[in-house]
Scaffold this motif. Structure first.
Motif, PDB file in Angstrom:
ATOM      1  N   CYS A  70       0.871  -1.184   0.000  1.00  0.00           N
ATOM      2  CA  CYS A  70       0.000   0.000   0.000  1.00  0.00           C
ATOM      3  C   CYS A  70       0.900   1.222   0.000  1.00  0.00           C
ATOM      4  CB  CYS A  70      -0.905   0.014   1.220  1.00  0.00           C
ATOM      5  SG  CYS A  70      -1.837   1.555   1.420  1.00  0.00           S
TER       6      CYS A  70
ATOM      7  N   MET B  27      -1.209   2.699  10.510  1.00  0.00           N
ATOM      8  CA  MET B  27      -1.923   2.307   9.306  1.00  0.00           C
ATOM      9  C   MET B  27      -2.347   0.858   9.473  1.00  0.00           C
ATOM     10  SD  MET B  27       0.237   4.211   6.288  1.00  0.00           S
ATOM     11  CE  MET B  27      -0.922   3.717   5.012  1.00  0.00           C
TER      12      MET B  27
ATOM     13  N   TRP C 109      -4.540  -2.845   7.680  1.00  0.00           N
ATOM     14  CA  TRP C 109      -5.161  -3.630   6.626  1.00  0.00           C
ATOM     15  C   TRP C 109      -6.488  -4.177   7.150  1.00  0.00           C
ATOM     16  CZ3 TRP C 109      -3.418  -3.828   1.728  1.00  0.00           C
ATOM     17  CH2 TRP C 109      -2.085  -3.503   1.471  1.00  0.00           C
TER      18      TRP C 109
ATOM     19  N   ARG D 132     -16.735  -5.578   6.691  1.00  0.00           N
ATOM     20  CA  ARG D 132     -15.299  -5.346   6.629  1.00  0.00           C
ATOM     21  C   ARG D 132     -14.697  -5.696   7.986  1.00  0.00           C
ATOM     22  NH1 ARG D 132     -13.259  -0.174   3.364  1.00  0.00           N
ATOM     23  NH2 ARG D 132     -14.737  -1.225   1.988  1.00  0.00           N
TER      24      ARG D 132
ATOM     25  N   TYR E 188      -8.094  -4.024   1.959  1.00  0.00           N
ATOM     26  CA  TYR E 188      -8.028  -2.580   1.934  1.00  0.00           C
ATOM     27  C   TYR E 188      -6.954  -2.066   2.882  1.00  0.00           C
ATOM     28  CZ  TYR E 188     -12.658  -2.846  -0.243  1.00  0.00           C
ATOM     29  OH  TYR E 188     -13.708  -3.123  -1.074  1.00  0.00           O
ATOM     30  N   CYS E 189      -6.255  -1.055   2.423  1.00  0.00           N
ATOM     31  CA  CYS E 189      -5.320  -0.316   3.247  1.00  0.00           C
ATOM     32  C   CYS E 189      -6.054   0.881   3.845  1.00  0.00           C
ATOM     33  CB  CYS E 189      -4.163   0.145   2.358  1.00  0.00           C
ATOM     34  SG  CYS E 189      -2.982   1.244   3.118  1.00  0.00           S
ATOM     35  N   ALA E 190      -5.751   1.201   5.099  1.00  0.00           N
ATOM     36  CA  ALA E 190      -6.418   2.309   5.772  1.00  0.00           C
ATOM     37  C   ALA E 190      -5.408   3.139   6.547  1.00  0.00           C
ATOM     38  CB  ALA E 190      -7.499   1.790   6.706  1.00  0.00           C
TER      39      ALA E 190
ATOM     40  N   LYS F 164      -4.924   6.794   9.241  1.00  0.00           N
ATOM     41  CA  LYS F 164      -5.525   7.762  10.155  1.00  0.00           C
ATOM     42  C   LYS F 164      -4.478   8.788  10.524  1.00  0.00           C
ATOM     43  CE  LYS F 164      -6.332   5.800  14.318  1.00  0.00           C
ATOM     44  NZ  LYS F 164      -5.415   6.354  15.330  1.00  0.00           N
TER      45      LYS F 164
ATOM     46  N   PRO G 275     -13.062  -0.180  11.616  1.00  0.00           N
ATOM     47  CA  PRO G 275     -12.982   0.580  10.366  1.00  0.00           C
ATOM     48  C   PRO G 275     -13.328   2.059  10.543  1.00  0.00           C
ATOM     49  CG  PRO G 275     -14.090  -1.511   9.990  1.00  0.00           C
ATOM     50  CD  PRO G 275     -13.897  -1.386  11.480  1.00  0.00           C
TER      51      PRO G 275
ATOM     52  N   TYR H 247     -10.649   4.850  10.975  1.00  0.00           N
ATOM     53  CA  TYR H 247      -9.737   5.209   9.896  1.00  0.00           C
ATOM     54  C   TYR H 247     -10.465   6.087   8.881  1.00  0.00           C
ATOM     55  CZ  TYR H 247      -6.536   1.855  11.881  1.00  0.00           C
ATOM     56  OH  TYR H 247      -5.690   1.198  12.732  1.00  0.00           O
TER      57      TYR H 247
ATOM     58  N   TRP I 218      -8.902   5.557   2.948  1.00  0.00           N
ATOM     59  CA  TRP I 218      -8.963   4.184   2.455  1.00  0.00           C
ATOM     60  C   TRP I 218      -8.479   4.106   1.017  1.00  0.00           C
ATOM     61  CZ3 TRP I 218     -10.555   0.074   5.432  1.00  0.00           C
ATOM     62  CH2 TRP I 218     -11.116   0.399   6.666  1.00  0.00           C
TER      63      TRP I 218
END
Length: 124
Positions: free
Chosen positions: A22, A34, A36, A45, A95-97, A99, A108, A111, A114
């Motif tokens: 990512c 960060m 996943w 999710r 998905y990479c997230a 904050k 989720p 964060y 995305w």
């Protein structure tokens, strides 16, 4: 515009490995945790793993039983997810997230940024 771009997904057989990447367009993220997440069809999710800003602390979904490893290279603005001994139940969009507050979180909603996701399919 801040971008998170995932790559590395694909179709693999049970027992194989994959390494997701990512890349972040904004270095601001690399002072903060960060993570996943993954989402399978028809499911919510779910948290996979997270890493703190310095890369010294990681958190994993307990059911993974040590098969996945998260890391980050702040010089490259990139985080990684090494996935080993993949199982069909690992099939999902990953998905990479990111904050911009301190503290590793596993929800989720914690964060605010995305990526678009990368598909991982584990099938024989």
């Amino acid at each position: 515009q801040v971008l998170l771009v995932e790559s590395g997904g694909g179709l693999v057989q049970p027992g194989d490995s994959l390494k997701l990447s990512c890349a972040a367009s904004d270095r601001t993220f690399f002072s903060y945790p960060m993570a996943w997440f993954r989402q399978a069809p028809g499911k919510e999710r779910e948290f996979v793993s997270a890493i703190n800003g310095s890369g010294t602390s990681q958190v994993y979904q307990t059911s993974l039983n040590g098969r996945f490893h998260i890391s980050r290279d702040n010089a490259q603005n990139t985080i990684y997810l090494q996935m080993d001994k993949l199982k069909p139940e690992d099939t999902a969009t990953y998905y990479c997230a990111a904050k911009t507050t301190d503290g590793i979180e596993i929800r989720p909603d914690d964060y605010g940024f995305w990526g678009q996701g990368t598909q991982v399919t584990v099938s024989s």
